[in-house]
Design a protein around this motif. Sequence first.
Motif, PDB file in Angstrom:
ATOM      1  N   UNK A  89      39.858  35.287  24.128  1.00  0.00           N
ATOM      2  CA  UNK A  89      39.616  34.083  24.189  1.00  0.00           C
ATOM      3  C   UNK A  89      40.389  33.083  24.970  1.00  0.00           C
ATOM      4  N   UNK A  90      41.462  33.701  25.534  1.00  0.00           N
ATOM      5  CA  UNK A  90      42.446  32.903  26.420  1.00  0.00           C
ATOM      6  C   UNK A  90      42.417  33.481  27.754  1.00  0.00           C
ATOM      7  N   UNK A  91      41.521  34.477  27.909  1.00  0.00           N
ATOM      8  CA  UNK A  91      41.584  35.217  29.121  1.00  0.00           C
ATOM      9  C   UNK A  91      40.207  34.857  29.955  1.00  0.00           C
ATOM     10  N   UNK A  92      40.417  33.737  30.762  1.00  0.00           N
ATOM     11  CA  UNK A  92      39.318  33.239  31.621  1.00  0.00           C
ATOM     12  C   UNK A  92      39.433  33.364  33.039  1.00  0.00           C
ATOM     13  N   UNK A  93      40.459  33.768  33.573  1.00  0.00           N
ATOM     14  CA  UNK A  93      40.787  33.887  35.023  1.00  0.00           C
ATOM     15  C   UNK A  93      41.715  35.371  34.967  1.00  0.00           C
ATOM     16  N   UNK A  94      41.060  36.236  35.969  1.00  0.00           N
ATOM     17  CA  UNK A  94      41.747  37.486  36.149  1.00  0.00           C
ATOM     18  C   UNK A  94      41.981  37.700  37.592  1.00  0.00           C
ATOM     19  N   UNK A  95      43.106  38.095  37.984  1.00  0.00           N
ATOM     20  CA  UNK A  95      42.974  38.585  39.487  1.00  0.00           C
ATOM     21  C   UNK A  95      43.715  40.098  39.549  1.00  0.00           C
ATOM     22  N   UNK A  96      42.768  40.737  40.397  1.00  0.00           N
ATOM     23  CA  UNK A  96      43.078  42.241  40.838  1.00  0.00           C
ATOM     24  C   UNK A  96      43.698  42.128  41.949  1.00  0.00           C
ATOM     25  N   UNK A  97      45.139  42.271  42.456  1.00  0.00           N
ATOM     26  CA  UNK A  97      45.706  42.477  43.796  1.00  0.00           C
ATOM     27  C   UNK A  97      45.477  43.683  44.257  1.00  0.00           C
ATOM     28  N   UNK A  98      45.414  43.680  45.586  1.00  0.00           N
ATOM     29  CA  UNK A  98      45.018  45.027  46.341  1.00  0.00           C
ATOM     30  C   UNK A  98      43.727  45.733  45.570  1.00  0.00           C
ATOM     31  N   UNK A  99      42.630  45.226  45.282  1.00  0.00           N
ATOM     32  CA  UNK A  99      41.609  45.625  44.712  1.00  0.00           C
ATOM     33  C   UNK A  99      41.159  46.805  45.017  1.00  0.00           C
ATOM     34  N   UNK A 100      41.288  47.414  46.264  1.00  0.00           N
ATOM     35  CA  UNK A 100      40.670  48.504  46.891  1.00  0.00           C
ATOM     36  C   UNK A 100      39.070  48.721  46.916  1.00  0.00           C
ATOM     37  N   UNK A 101      38.674  49.517  46.306  1.00  0.00           N
ATOM     38  CA  UNK A 101      37.111  49.575  45.785  1.00  0.00           C
ATOM     39  C   UNK A 101      36.718  48.758  44.914  1.00  0.00           C
TER      40      UNK A 101
END
Length: 324
Positions: A89-101
Amino acid sequence: MAEPIEAEVIQIDNDDSSATSSQLSCFTASLSDSAINYPIEFGRRYHAFRPGSYLFPNDELELQRLDLTHEMMVKGTSGKLFHSPLDPAKTKRIMDIGTGTGIWAMVMADVFPGAEVLGNDLSPVQPSWVPPNVKFEVDDVESPWLHEKPFDFIFSRYMCACIADWPKLVGNIFAGLNPGGWAEFQDFDLEYYSDDGSLREEHDVMKWDRLFLEAVRKTGREVSPGPRLEGWVRDAGFQGVLHRKFKFPIGPWPLDPTLKEVGMYNLVQIENGLEAFSLKLFSGILGWEAEDVKALLMKVRSDLRDKRIHSYFNFHVVYGQKPE
Protein backbone atom coordinates in the motif's frame (compact mmCIF):
# COMPACT_ATOMS: atom_id res chain seq x y z
CA MET A 1 25.40 -5.37 18.70
CA ALA A 2 24.52 -6.90 15.37
CA GLU A 3 24.31 -10.68 15.20
CA PRO A 4 27.33 -12.34 13.57
CA ILE A 5 26.90 -13.02 9.87
CA GLU A 6 27.94 -16.56 9.06
CA ALA A 7 26.63 -18.95 6.43
CA GLU A 8 26.33 -22.65 7.13
CA VAL A 9 28.85 -25.22 5.93
CA ILE A 10 27.69 -26.86 2.71
CA GLN A 11 27.42 -30.65 2.78
CA ILE A 12 29.36 -32.28 -0.07
CA ASP A 13 28.07 -34.71 -2.70
CA ASN A 14 30.75 -37.41 -2.69
CA ASP A 15 30.32 -38.17 -6.37
CA ASP A 16 33.58 -36.43 -7.30
CA SER A 17 33.32 -36.80 -11.07
CA SER A 18 33.69 -33.64 -13.10
CA ALA A 19 30.73 -31.69 -14.41
CA THR A 20 30.42 -32.64 -18.08
CA SER A 21 29.71 -30.53 -21.14
CA SER A 22 26.45 -32.42 -21.69
CA GLN A 23 25.32 -31.57 -18.15
CA LEU A 24 26.09 -27.92 -18.74
CA SER A 25 24.38 -27.75 -22.11
CA CYS A 26 21.29 -29.53 -20.78
CA PHE A 27 21.11 -27.19 -17.78
CA THR A 28 21.64 -24.65 -19.69
CA ALA A 29 12.10 4.51 -24.98
CA SER A 30 13.86 6.36 -27.62
CA LEU A 31 17.61 6.81 -27.23
CA SER A 32 20.38 8.87 -28.79
CA ASP A 33 22.79 7.30 -31.26
CA SER A 34 25.63 7.80 -28.80
CA ALA A 35 24.08 5.24 -26.46
CA ILE A 36 23.79 2.50 -29.10
CA ASN A 37 26.97 3.03 -31.13
CA TYR A 38 28.47 -0.02 -29.47
CA PRO A 39 32.23 -0.72 -29.80
CA ILE A 40 33.51 -4.25 -30.46
CA GLU A 41 36.52 -5.53 -28.52
CA PHE A 42 37.91 -9.08 -28.48
CA GLY A 43 34.92 -10.19 -30.50
CA ARG A 44 32.39 -8.93 -27.95
CA ARG A 45 30.08 -5.88 -27.89
CA TYR A 46 30.43 -3.25 -25.15
CA HIS A 47 28.33 -0.29 -24.04
CA ALA A 48 28.84 3.14 -25.59
CA PHE A 49 27.50 5.56 -22.98
CA ARG A 50 30.24 6.70 -20.57
CA PRO A 51 32.78 4.21 -22.01
CA GLY A 52 35.05 2.62 -19.46
CA SER A 53 32.58 2.88 -16.59
CA TYR A 54 31.39 -0.71 -17.13
CA LEU A 55 33.97 -3.42 -17.80
CA PHE A 56 31.89 -6.21 -19.30
CA PRO A 57 29.99 -6.85 -22.56
CA ASN A 58 26.35 -6.06 -23.32
CA ASP A 59 25.77 -8.42 -26.28
CA GLU A 60 23.24 -11.24 -26.51
CA LEU A 61 25.57 -13.81 -24.95
CA GLU A 62 26.04 -11.55 -21.93
CA LEU A 63 22.33 -10.79 -21.66
CA GLN A 64 21.57 -14.50 -21.55
CA ARG A 65 24.21 -14.93 -18.85
CA LEU A 66 22.69 -12.08 -16.82
CA ASP A 67 19.21 -13.63 -16.96
CA LEU A 68 20.69 -16.94 -15.81
CA THR A 69 22.50 -15.14 -12.98
CA HIS A 70 19.20 -13.52 -11.97
CA GLU A 71 17.68 -16.98 -11.53
CA MET A 72 20.73 -18.07 -9.54
CA MET A 73 20.56 -15.07 -7.20
CA VAL A 74 16.84 -15.52 -6.53
CA LYS A 75 17.12 -19.27 -5.96
CA GLY A 76 20.28 -18.88 -3.89
CA THR A 77 18.64 -16.36 -1.51
CA SER A 78 15.69 -18.50 -0.38
CA GLY A 79 13.77 -17.95 -3.62
CA LYS A 80 13.05 -14.32 -2.83
CA LEU A 81 12.93 -11.50 -5.37
CA PHE A 82 13.61 -9.06 -2.53
CA HIS A 83 13.94 -9.31 1.25
CA SER A 84 12.84 -5.89 2.50
CA PRO A 85 9.52 -5.88 4.44
CA LEU A 86 7.64 -3.78 1.89
CA ASP A 87 4.07 -2.63 2.41
CA PRO A 88 2.33 -2.82 -1.01
CA ALA A 89 0.00 0.00 0.00
CA LYS A 90 2.98 2.30 0.53
CA THR A 91 5.17 1.08 -2.33
CA LYS A 92 4.21 3.25 -5.30
CA ARG A 93 7.59 4.09 -6.85
CA ILE A 94 10.36 1.52 -7.27
CA MET A 95 13.82 2.03 -8.76
CA ASP A 96 16.13 -0.72 -10.03
CA ILE A 97 19.73 0.48 -10.25
CA GLY A 98 21.80 -1.08 -13.03
CA THR A 99 18.77 -2.97 -14.30
CA GLY A 100 20.69 -4.90 -16.98
CA THR A 101 18.21 -6.97 -18.97
CA GLY A 102 15.38 -5.50 -16.90
CA ILE A 103 14.21 -8.90 -15.72
CA TRP A 104 13.98 -7.96 -12.02
CA ALA A 105 12.13 -4.71 -12.78
CA MET A 106 9.59 -6.49 -14.98
CA VAL A 107 8.86 -9.18 -12.41
CA MET A 108 8.51 -6.51 -9.71
CA ALA A 109 6.03 -4.68 -11.92
CA ASP A 110 3.86 -7.81 -11.89
CA VAL A 111 4.24 -8.24 -8.13
CA PHE A 112 3.38 -4.55 -7.52
CA PRO A 113 0.91 -3.71 -10.32
CA GLY A 114 -0.01 -0.44 -8.62
CA ALA A 115 3.57 0.82 -8.55
CA GLU A 116 5.73 2.64 -11.10
CA VAL A 117 8.98 0.75 -11.70
CA LEU A 118 11.97 2.56 -13.16
CA GLY A 119 15.08 0.70 -14.27
CA ASN A 120 18.24 2.52 -15.28
CA ASP A 121 21.36 1.26 -16.98
CA LEU A 122 24.26 2.43 -19.12
CA SER A 123 23.03 0.25 -22.00
CA PRO A 124 19.57 0.35 -23.64
CA VAL A 125 19.40 -3.43 -23.98
CA GLN A 126 16.05 -3.97 -22.24
CA PRO A 127 13.06 -5.33 -24.19
CA SER A 128 10.56 -2.92 -25.74
CA TRP A 129 7.53 -5.02 -24.77
CA VAL A 130 7.23 -4.55 -21.01
CA PRO A 131 4.45 -4.23 -18.41
CA PRO A 132 2.71 -0.85 -18.65
CA ASN A 133 4.04 0.25 -15.25
CA VAL A 134 7.71 -0.23 -16.21
CA LYS A 135 10.02 2.38 -17.71
CA PHE A 136 13.70 2.09 -18.60
CA GLU A 137 16.21 4.92 -18.92
CA VAL A 138 19.85 5.25 -19.92
CA ASP A 139 21.70 6.84 -17.03
CA ASP A 140 24.89 6.64 -15.01
CA VAL A 141 23.88 6.06 -11.40
CA GLU A 142 27.14 7.67 -10.23
CA SER A 143 26.14 10.97 -11.88
CA PRO A 144 23.95 13.51 -10.05
CA TRP A 145 20.43 12.23 -9.49
CA LEU A 146 17.78 14.32 -11.26
CA HIS A 147 14.54 12.44 -10.56
CA GLU A 148 11.61 14.74 -9.86
CA LYS A 149 9.95 12.52 -7.25
CA PRO A 150 11.49 10.28 -4.57
CA PHE A 151 11.07 6.52 -4.44
CA ASP A 152 9.56 4.12 -1.91
CA PHE A 153 11.96 1.26 -2.69
CA ILE A 154 15.38 1.38 -4.35
CA PHE A 155 17.06 -1.88 -5.30
CA SER A 156 20.75 -2.40 -6.12
CA ARG A 157 21.99 -5.84 -7.14
CA TYR A 158 25.14 -7.21 -8.78
CA MET A 159 26.96 -3.89 -9.03
CA CYS A 160 30.35 -5.33 -8.11
CA ALA A 161 33.15 -3.96 -10.32
CA CYS A 162 30.78 -1.19 -11.45
CA ILE A 163 30.92 1.49 -8.74
CA ALA A 164 33.87 3.76 -7.93
CA ASP A 165 32.39 5.50 -4.86
CA TRP A 166 30.02 3.27 -2.90
CA PRO A 167 29.47 5.60 0.09
CA LYS A 168 28.40 8.34 -2.32
CA LEU A 169 26.02 5.98 -4.13
CA VAL A 170 24.46 4.76 -0.88
CA GLY A 171 24.08 8.39 0.22
CA ASN A 172 22.33 9.26 -3.05
CA ILE A 173 20.00 6.30 -2.57
CA PHE A 174 19.18 7.48 0.96
CA ALA A 175 18.46 10.98 -0.34
CA GLY A 176 16.34 9.58 -3.19
CA LEU A 177 13.91 7.79 -0.88
CA ASN A 178 10.71 9.00 0.69
CA PRO A 179 10.76 8.99 4.50
CA GLY A 180 9.96 5.44 5.55
CA GLY A 181 11.21 4.09 2.21
CA TRP A 182 13.42 1.03 1.94
CA ALA A 183 16.68 0.32 0.12
CA GLU A 184 18.09 -3.13 -0.55
CA PHE A 185 21.58 -4.08 -1.70
CA GLN A 186 22.52 -7.52 -2.97
CA ASP A 187 26.11 -8.09 -4.00
CA PHE A 188 29.07 -10.41 -4.14
CA ASP A 189 32.31 -11.05 -2.41
CA LEU A 190 34.12 -12.43 -5.46
CA GLU A 191 36.99 -13.97 -3.55
CA TYR A 192 36.78 -17.75 -3.92
CA TYR A 193 36.77 -19.92 -0.78
CA SER A 194 36.53 -23.55 0.32
CA ASP A 195 35.76 -24.79 3.82
CA ASP A 196 37.68 -28.03 3.56
CA GLY A 197 40.94 -26.89 1.96
CA SER A 198 40.06 -28.46 -1.39
CA LEU A 199 40.65 -25.13 -3.14
CA ARG A 200 44.34 -24.25 -2.90
CA GLU A 201 46.48 -21.36 -4.03
CA GLU A 202 48.17 -23.52 -6.66
CA HIS A 203 44.90 -24.22 -8.44
CA ASP A 204 44.54 -22.31 -11.71
CA VAL A 205 41.04 -21.16 -10.79
CA MET A 206 42.47 -19.53 -7.65
CA LYS A 207 45.25 -17.90 -9.65
CA TRP A 208 42.65 -16.57 -12.08
CA ASP A 209 40.46 -15.23 -9.30
CA ARG A 210 43.38 -13.40 -7.69
CA LEU A 211 44.33 -11.83 -11.04
CA PHE A 212 40.72 -10.87 -11.78
CA LEU A 213 40.36 -9.12 -8.42
CA GLU A 214 43.66 -7.31 -8.98
CA ALA A 215 42.69 -6.12 -12.46
CA VAL A 216 39.31 -4.73 -11.38
CA ARG A 217 40.83 -2.94 -8.39
CA LYS A 218 43.35 -1.27 -10.69
CA THR A 219 40.41 0.35 -12.49
CA GLY A 220 39.39 2.03 -9.22
CA ARG A 221 36.18 0.05 -8.79
CA GLU A 222 35.14 -2.15 -5.88
CA VAL A 223 35.11 -5.77 -6.97
CA SER A 224 33.77 -7.28 -3.71
CA PRO A 225 31.32 -4.81 -2.15
CA GLY A 226 29.23 -7.46 -0.39
CA PRO A 227 31.06 -7.59 2.97
CA ARG A 228 31.13 -3.78 3.22
CA LEU A 229 27.50 -3.07 2.38
CA GLU A 230 26.23 -3.12 5.95
CA GLY A 231 28.75 -0.49 7.06
CA TRP A 232 27.95 1.83 4.18
CA VAL A 233 24.20 1.45 4.76
CA ARG A 234 24.47 2.21 8.47
CA ASP A 235 26.79 5.17 7.86
CA ALA A 236 24.27 6.67 5.41
CA GLY A 237 21.62 6.86 8.17
CA PHE A 238 19.43 3.85 7.48
CA GLN A 239 17.69 2.19 10.41
CA GLY A 240 16.42 -1.36 10.93
CA VAL A 241 19.40 -2.65 8.95
CA LEU A 242 19.52 -6.40 8.33
CA HIS A 243 22.43 -8.31 6.81
CA ARG A 244 22.37 -11.89 5.52
CA LYS A 245 25.12 -13.88 3.85
CA PHE A 246 24.58 -16.77 1.44
CA LYS A 247 27.10 -19.23 0.05
CA PHE A 248 26.95 -19.75 -3.71
CA PRO A 249 28.79 -22.98 -4.61
CA ILE A 250 30.64 -23.21 -7.92
CA GLY A 251 29.57 -26.45 -9.54
CA PRO A 252 27.17 -29.26 -8.51
CA TRP A 253 29.28 -30.56 -5.63
CA PRO A 254 26.89 -29.84 -2.69
CA LEU A 255 24.67 -32.60 -1.37
CA ASP A 256 21.68 -30.29 -0.80
CA PRO A 257 19.48 -30.30 -3.96
CA THR A 258 18.87 -26.55 -3.96
CA LEU A 259 22.54 -25.70 -3.47
CA LYS A 260 23.45 -28.26 -6.11
CA GLU A 261 21.16 -26.45 -8.57
CA VAL A 262 22.54 -23.05 -7.53
CA GLY A 263 26.03 -24.46 -8.04
CA MET A 264 25.18 -25.59 -11.54
CA TYR A 265 23.69 -22.21 -12.40
CA ASN A 266 26.85 -20.62 -11.04
CA LEU A 267 29.16 -22.90 -13.00
CA VAL A 268 27.32 -22.20 -16.24
CA GLN A 269 27.21 -18.42 -15.77
CA ILE A 270 30.93 -18.27 -14.86
CA GLU A 271 31.94 -20.40 -17.83
CA ASN A 272 29.71 -18.39 -20.17
CA GLY A 273 31.34 -15.16 -19.00
CA LEU A 274 34.87 -16.35 -18.33
CA GLU A 275 36.46 -15.19 -21.57
CA ALA A 276 34.55 -11.91 -21.58
CA PHE A 277 35.53 -11.26 -17.94
CA SER A 278 39.16 -11.99 -18.64
CA LEU A 279 40.29 -10.87 -22.08
CA LYS A 280 39.57 -7.17 -21.73
CA LEU A 281 40.82 -6.92 -18.14
CA PHE A 282 43.88 -9.14 -18.38
CA SER A 283 44.97 -7.69 -21.72
CA GLY A 284 43.94 -4.08 -21.19
CA ILE A 285 44.80 -3.72 -17.49
CA LEU A 286 47.40 -6.40 -16.68
CA GLY A 287 49.14 -6.37 -20.08
CA TRP A 288 48.71 -10.06 -20.92
CA GLU A 289 48.74 -11.35 -24.48
CA ALA A 290 45.36 -12.71 -25.54
CA GLU A 291 46.85 -16.14 -26.29
CA ASP A 292 48.22 -16.39 -22.76
CA VAL A 293 44.83 -15.45 -21.30
CA LYS A 294 43.10 -18.15 -23.33
CA ALA A 295 45.69 -20.73 -22.27
CA LEU A 296 45.04 -19.94 -18.61
CA LEU A 297 41.28 -20.11 -19.12
CA MET A 298 41.50 -23.66 -20.48
CA LYS A 299 43.03 -24.73 -17.16
CA VAL A 300 40.52 -22.67 -15.19
CA ARG A 301 37.60 -24.43 -16.87
CA SER A 302 39.05 -27.79 -15.87
CA ASP A 303 39.25 -26.68 -12.23
CA LEU A 304 35.73 -25.22 -12.31
CA ARG A 305 34.29 -28.59 -13.39
CA ASP A 306 36.29 -30.65 -10.92
CA LYS A 307 33.87 -31.69 -8.18
CA ARG A 308 36.76 -32.51 -5.89
CA ILE A 309 37.30 -28.73 -5.59
CA HIS A 310 34.54 -27.46 -3.29
CA SER A 311 34.77 -23.77 -4.09
CA TYR A 312 32.20 -21.09 -3.47
CA PHE A 313 31.86 -17.35 -3.05
CA ASN A 314 29.59 -15.35 -0.77
CA PHE A 315 26.56 -13.26 -1.68
CA HIS A 316 25.42 -10.54 0.74
CA VAL A 317 21.93 -9.09 1.19
CA VAL A 318 21.55 -5.89 3.19
CA TYR A 319 18.46 -3.74 3.56
CA GLY A 320 17.45 -0.75 5.66
CA GLN A 321 14.76 1.91 6.03
CA LYS A 322 15.00 5.68 5.78
CA PRO A 323 13.70 7.11 9.07
CA GLU A 324 10.13 8.39 9.07
